[in-house]
Enzyme design. Structure first.
Site, PDB file in Angstrom:
ATOM      1  N   LYS A  64      21.528  -9.160  -8.187  1.00 50.93           N
ATOM      2  CA  LYS A  64      21.061  -9.990  -7.072  1.00 50.93           C
ATOM      3  C   LYS A  64      19.927 -10.936  -7.464  1.00 50.93           C
ATOM      4  O   LYS A  64      19.726 -11.955  -6.819  1.00 50.93           O
ATOM      5  CB  LYS A  64      20.634  -9.105  -5.898  1.00 50.93           C
ATOM      6  CG  LYS A  64      21.820  -8.452  -5.181  1.00 50.93           C
ATOM      7  CD  LYS A  64      21.354  -7.702  -3.959  1.00 50.93           C
ATOM      8  CE  LYS A  64      22.507  -7.075  -3.220  1.00 50.93           C
ATOM      9  NZ  LYS A  64      22.096  -6.496  -1.929  1.00 50.93           N
ATOM     10  N   ASP A 100      22.323 -10.836   4.046  1.00 49.84           N
ATOM     11  CA  ASP A 100      21.916  -9.531   4.613  1.00 49.84           C
ATOM     12  C   ASP A 100      20.969  -9.723   5.801  1.00 49.84           C
ATOM     13  O   ASP A 100      21.087  -9.016   6.806  1.00 49.84           O
ATOM     14  CB  ASP A 100      21.215  -8.672   3.546  1.00 49.84           C
ATOM     15  CG  ASP A 100      22.222  -7.924   2.682  1.00 49.84           C
ATOM     16  OD1 ASP A 100      23.386  -7.758   3.112  1.00 49.84           O
ATOM     17  OD2 ASP A 100      21.843  -7.514   1.565  1.00 49.84           O
ATOM     18  N   GLY A 124      10.971   2.253   4.589  1.00 56.59           N
ATOM     19  CA  GLY A 124      11.407   1.939   3.226  1.00 56.59           C
ATOM     20  C   GLY A 124      10.999   0.515   2.884  1.00 56.59           C
ATOM     21  O   GLY A 124      10.805  -0.322   3.785  1.00 56.59           O
ATOM     22  N   ARG A 148       7.006   5.682   1.396  1.00 53.99           N
ATOM     23  CA  ARG A 148       6.255   6.794   0.797  1.00 53.99           C
ATOM     24  C   ARG A 148       5.179   6.302  -0.167  1.00 53.99           C
ATOM     25  O   ARG A 148       4.177   6.946  -0.379  1.00 53.99           O
ATOM     26  CB  ARG A 148       7.186   7.839   0.180  1.00 53.99           C
ATOM     27  CG  ARG A 148       8.295   7.298  -0.661  1.00 53.99           C
ATOM     28  CD  ARG A 148       9.269   8.384  -1.069  1.00 53.99           C
ATOM     29  NE  ARG A 148      10.263   7.819  -1.980  1.00 53.99           N
ATOM     30  CZ  ARG A 148      11.260   8.452  -2.486  1.00 53.99           C
ATOM     31  NH1 ARG A 148      11.452   9.732  -2.185  1.00 53.99           N
ATOM     32  NH2 ARG A 148      12.109   7.867  -3.303  1.00 53.99           N
ATOM     33  N   LYS A 152       3.976  -2.738  -3.899  1.00 57.94           N
ATOM     34  CA  LYS A 152       3.039  -3.542  -4.694  1.00 57.94           C
ATOM     35  C   LYS A 152       3.294  -5.036  -4.548  1.00 57.94           C
ATOM     36  O   LYS A 152       2.387  -5.845  -4.705  1.00 57.94           O
ATOM     37  CB  LYS A 152       3.162  -3.154  -6.166  1.00 57.94           C
ATOM     38  CG  LYS A 152       2.656  -1.743  -6.446  1.00 57.94           C
ATOM     39  CD  LYS A 152       2.547  -1.483  -7.948  1.00 57.94           C
ATOM     40  CE  LYS A 152       2.250  -0.035  -8.237  1.00 57.94           C
ATOM     41  NZ  LYS A 152       3.419   0.844  -8.193  1.00 57.94           N
ATOM     42  N   GLY A 230      25.098   1.339  10.664  1.00 53.55           N
ATOM     43  CA  GLY A 230      25.001   0.383   9.546  1.00 53.55           C
ATOM     44  C   GLY A 230      26.223  -0.485   9.317  1.00 53.55           C
ATOM     45  O   GLY A 230      26.149  -1.467   8.571  1.00 53.55           O
TER      46      GLY A 230
HETATM   47  P1  NAP Z   1      16.463   0.363  -2.710  1.00 59.22           P
HETATM   48  O1  NAP Z   1      16.087  -1.036  -3.101  1.00 59.22           O
HETATM   49  O2  NAP Z   1      16.683   1.388  -3.751  1.00 59.22           O
HETATM   50  O3  NAP Z   1      15.330   0.887  -1.684  1.00 59.22           O
HETATM   51  C1  NAP Z   1      15.363   2.164  -1.134  1.00 59.22           C
HETATM   52  C2  NAP Z   1      14.080   2.432  -0.347  1.00 59.22           C
HETATM   53  O4  NAP Z   1      14.220   3.731   0.226  1.00 59.22           O
HETATM   54  C3  NAP Z   1      12.816   2.460  -1.199  1.00 59.22           C
HETATM   55  O5  NAP Z   1      11.732   1.986  -0.423  1.00 59.22           O
HETATM   56  C4  NAP Z   1      12.659   3.959  -1.483  1.00 59.22           C
HETATM   57  O6  NAP Z   1      11.324   4.351  -1.677  1.00 59.22           O
HETATM   58  C5  NAP Z   1      13.117   4.539  -0.179  1.00 59.22           C
HETATM   59  N1  NAP Z   1      13.552   5.932  -0.324  1.00 59.22           N
HETATM   60  C6  NAP Z   1      14.536   6.413  -1.120  1.00 59.22           C
HETATM   61  N2  NAP Z   1      14.650   7.748  -0.961  1.00 59.22           N
HETATM   62  C7  NAP Z   1      13.686   8.115  -0.070  1.00 59.22           C
HETATM   63  C8  NAP Z   1      13.285   9.365   0.487  1.00 59.22           C
HETATM   64  N3  NAP Z   1      13.887  10.507   0.151  1.00 59.22           N
HETATM   65  N4  NAP Z   1      12.262   9.369   1.364  1.00 59.22           N
HETATM   66  C9  NAP Z   1      11.647   8.215   1.712  1.00 59.22           C
HETATM   67  N5  NAP Z   1      11.990   6.999   1.222  1.00 59.22           N
HETATM   68  C10 NAP Z   1      12.999   6.960   0.348  1.00 59.22           C
HETATM   69  O7  NAP Z   1      17.798   0.351  -1.841  1.00 59.22           O
HETATM   70  P2  NAP Z   1      18.320  -0.813  -0.888  1.00 59.22           P
HETATM   71  O8  NAP Z   1      19.173  -1.745  -1.664  1.00 59.22           O
HETATM   72  O9  NAP Z   1      17.154  -1.343  -0.146  1.00 59.22           O
HETATM   73  O10 NAP Z   1      19.318   0.004   0.066  1.00 59.22           O
HETATM   74  C11 NAP Z   1      18.834   0.979   0.971  1.00 59.22           C
HETATM   75  C12 NAP Z   1      20.012   1.539   1.787  1.00 59.22           C
HETATM   76  O11 NAP Z   1      20.529   0.512   2.622  1.00 59.22           O
HETATM   77  C13 NAP Z   1      21.185   2.020   0.923  1.00 59.22           C
HETATM   78  O12 NAP Z   1      21.690   3.209   1.479  1.00 59.22           O
HETATM   79  C14 NAP Z   1      22.209   0.911   1.062  1.00 59.22           C
HETATM   80  O13 NAP Z   1      23.537   1.395   0.943  1.00 59.22           O
HETATM   81  C15 NAP Z   1      21.943   0.452   2.494  1.00 59.22           C
HETATM   82  N6  NAP Z   1      22.352  -0.929   2.735  1.00 59.22           N
HETATM   83  C16 NAP Z   1      23.240  -1.155   3.731  1.00 59.22           C
HETATM   84  C17 NAP Z   1      23.637  -2.444   4.003  1.00 59.22           C
HETATM   85  C18 NAP Z   1      24.598  -2.680   5.109  1.00 59.22           C
HETATM   86  O14 NAP Z   1      25.286  -3.718   5.080  1.00 59.22           O
HETATM   87  N7  NAP Z   1      24.678  -1.814   6.085  1.00 59.22           N
HETATM   88  C19 NAP Z   1      23.146  -3.519   3.230  1.00 59.22           C
HETATM   89  C20 NAP Z   1      22.224  -3.254   2.217  1.00 59.22           C
HETATM   90  C21 NAP Z   1      21.835  -1.939   1.967  1.00 59.22           C
HETATM   91  P3  NAP Z   1      10.661   4.381  -3.148  1.00 59.22           P
HETATM   92  O15 NAP Z   1      10.404   2.936  -3.482  1.00 59.22           O
HETATM   93  O16 NAP Z   1       9.452   5.197  -2.920  1.00 59.22           O
HETATM   94  O17 NAP Z   1      11.676   5.027  -4.056  1.00 59.22           O
END
Ligand code: NAP
Length: 270
Positions: A64, A100, A124, A148, A152, A230
């Site tokens: 991305k 998005d 998050g 959590r 930054k 979602g």
């Molecule tokens: P990402 O960049 O990896 O970010 C994940 C976030 O969740 C980070 O802030 C992470 O915190 C936090 N996190 C992970 N595990 C956690 C836990 N156990 N407790 C508390 N916080 C936690 O992922 P992303 O790309 O943003 O995607 C996030 C979710 O959205 C995924 O499940 C993805 O499939 C979904 N999504 C859905 C759509 C849709 O069209 N519906 C589109 C995009 C994404 P840390 O930084 O502390 O690790």
């Protein structure tokens, strides 16, 4: 006409199903494919699609950001979010965009939840959270972030931040869980936020769509909160991509039907 999704690895995606069903419904001679491409082949893939006259493509993890250097231009919104998930053609130029943020907002509005003038809590601070934050802010919502670790990136300095903890409670209209917690195969993972501690009027959204009814959505429903699942964001980011490529309205009902056939059975992973 060739379109598709570039990422690596790409074992599962619902995008081909959704787009190919739309092409069929509108009798568009096009094919949406999965391009599982190694990083050293990313440049040639982008230039190859441009050379053959493709109208564009979607981009997912891990490209991305990396795709940006092979594009002619990116939109200010994609630049602020720091991620391109949609590329479309404008004459001879490939433009990088992010669907998005508007996809999430369109999903909210379709669920009768206009964020304008509302107070929203984003849980998050990853890539999806950043798109949701921009979408909500630009739609006139106040945005607060909880995670959590304190993020930054300078981007997040514009929003108040709170430490994420299990007993977090505050007066907000909307909570958007942007963590992967509860996603298949960890369906039974405890939600990171407890809807029981929020007022009844708070609406809960989970970006995870597999399963559709995540543990957070189930608890929120059981405690009488309205919910937004979602799949709406997935659907509308796809519809916005379609509209940028073909300059016509996407057949949203057909695309939704294709998604539901899979998601309501809880069969797919992403
Ligand atoms: P990402 O960049 O990896 O970010 C994940 C976030 O969740 C980070 O802030 C992470 O915190 C936090 N996190 C992970 N595990 C956690 C836990 N156990 N407790 C508390 N916080 C936690 O992922 P992303 O790309 O943003 O995607 C996030 C979710 O959205 C995924 O499940 C993805 O499939 C979904 N999504 C859905 C759509 C849709 O069209 N519906 C589109 C995009 C994404 P840390 O930084 O502390 O690790």
């Amino acid at each position: 006409m060739l379109l598709g999704l570039i990422g690596y690895p790409l074992s599962h995606s619902l995008s081909p199903l959704m787009h190919n069903r739309a092409f069929e419904a509108l009798d568009i001679q096009a094919q949406y494919c999965l391009f599982s491409v190694k990083e050293e082949d990313l440049r040639d893939t982008v230039y190859g699609l441009k050379t053959i006259g493709s109208l564009g493509f979607n981009v997912t993890i891990p490209y991305k950001q990396k795709v940006i250097s092979f594009l002619d231009e990116i939109t200010p919104q994609a630049a602020e979010i720091g991620a391109v998930n949609l590329v479309y053609r404008k004459g001879e130029r490939f433009i990088g965009d992010n669907s998005d943020a508007p996809g999430f907002i369109r999903a909210l509005k379709e669920a009768d939840q206009d964020p304008q003038g509302k107070r929203s809590l984003i849980v998050g601070s990853g890539g999806a959270a950043r798109a949701v934050a921009v979408g909500l802010r630009d739609s006139g919502s106040e945005v607060i972030v909880t995670s959590r670790q304190k993020p930054k990136a300078k981007f997040w300095e514009q929003f108040p931040w709170l430490q994420l903890k299990k007993d977090l409670s505050m007066s907000v209209d909307l909570v958007v869980d942007c963590t992967p917690v509860g996603m298949y195969p960890d369906n039974s993972a405890q939600p990171v936020i407890d809807p029981r501690l929020f007022k009844k009027e708070t609406v809960f959204c989970d970006l995870v769509y597999n399963p559709l009814r995540t543990s957070l959505i189930k608890v929120a429903e059981a405690t009488g909160h309205q919910v937004v699942t979602g799949d709406g964001m997935l659907l509308y980011q796809g519809a916005i991509s379609f509209e940028k490529w073909f300059l016509q309205k996407a057949p949203v009902n057909v695309m939704q039907e294709a998604l539901s056939e899979y998601l309501e059975g809880g069969k797919k992973n992403d």
